[in-house]
Write a protein that holds these residues in place. Sequence first.
Motif, mmCIF file in Angstrom:
data_model
loop_
_atom_site.group_PDB
_atom_site.id
_atom_site.type_symbol
_atom_site.label_atom_id
_atom_site.label_comp_id
_atom_site.label_asym_id
_atom_site.label_seq_id
_atom_site.Cartn_x
_atom_site.Cartn_y
_atom_site.Cartn_z
ATOM 1 N N GLU A 53 0.828 -1.205 0.000
ATOM 2 C CA GLU A 53 0.000 0.000 0.000
ATOM 3 C C GLU A 53 0.861 1.253 0.000
ATOM 4 O OE1 GLU A 53 -3.518 0.181 2.548
ATOM 5 O OE2 GLU A 53 -3.011 -1.862 3.167
ATOM 6 N N ARG A 54 0.330 2.278 -0.628
ATOM 7 C CA ARG A 54 0.950 3.600 -0.603
ATOM 8 C C ARG A 54 -0.154 4.573 -0.209
ATOM 9 N NH1 ARG A 54 4.580 6.419 -5.304
ATOM 10 N NH2 ARG A 54 5.230 8.127 -3.971
ATOM 11 N N SER A 56 -2.520 7.667 1.289
ATOM 12 C CA SER A 56 -2.560 9.125 1.232
ATOM 13 C C SER A 56 -2.350 9.650 2.646
ATOM 14 C CB SER A 56 -3.907 9.600 0.694
ATOM 15 O OG SER A 56 -4.937 9.323 1.642
ATOM 16 N N ASP A 89 -1.328 11.819 -5.870
ATOM 17 C CA ASP A 89 -2.002 10.585 -6.271
ATOM 18 C C ASP A 89 -2.490 10.768 -7.705
ATOM 19 O OD1 ASP A 89 -3.823 8.499 -6.720
ATOM 20 O OD2 ASP A 89 -4.496 8.487 -4.635
ATOM 21 N N GLN A 97 0.192 11.131 -1.663
ATOM 22 C CA GLN A 97 0.582 9.796 -1.213
ATOM 23 C C GLN A 97 1.939 9.874 -0.526
ATOM 24 O OE1 GLN A 97 0.371 7.707 -5.009
ATOM 25 N NE2 GLN A 97 -1.348 6.522 -4.197
ATOM 26 N N GLN A 99 5.380 7.657 1.012
ATOM 27 C CA GLN A 99 6.159 6.426 0.884
ATOM 28 C C GLN A 99 7.511 6.646 1.553
ATOM 29 O OE1 GLN A 99 6.172 4.515 -3.019
ATOM 30 N NE2 GLN A 99 8.400 4.562 -2.946
#
Length: 164
Positions: A53-54, A56, A89, A97, A99
């Motif tokens: 998952e990435r 928000s 995104d 997003q 990461q």
Amino acid sequence: MDNGSPGPTPGFLVWRLANKWRVAVDRAVAPLGLTHAQYSLVASLYGLRRTGERPSQRQLADHTGLEALYVSKLARALESAGMIERTRDPRDPRAVQLQLTEQGYAVTGRAIDAVQELLQRLMEPLGGLDVPRARTFTSELTTLLDAPLATPVSDDENAQGAPS
């Protein structure tokens, strides 16, 4: 606390335990350049990365229980420190997003190890982390966290808001 109760209320004890934990985690992750709040973000991203998952910023706020504006502020600081990347995104240009960078992933792994050791020490009085008593405690905390805390509306307020 003087409403006839022989000791501290559960709310007071939860508050004290939360503060004790926050201070302990702050001290444990400070040598890695993190605060407890930053740790909650990067550790969540670390776990979510493992599932691909990435999230928000909004999803991470919901996951951590922190305010979205605070998550945004923390994310900007972590980005400046080279720990995370913030990107738009592609499906929703309003969403950002998050990461972990490779540096962020490495630092977070060390922070998780430090906090896990701290958690072991916290749970020692209950017999350790992997005993029935600790699992019951965790289950009870989860029950409390899942319960809504909406302020009840009095009968007088209901009557005032009711159509005539």
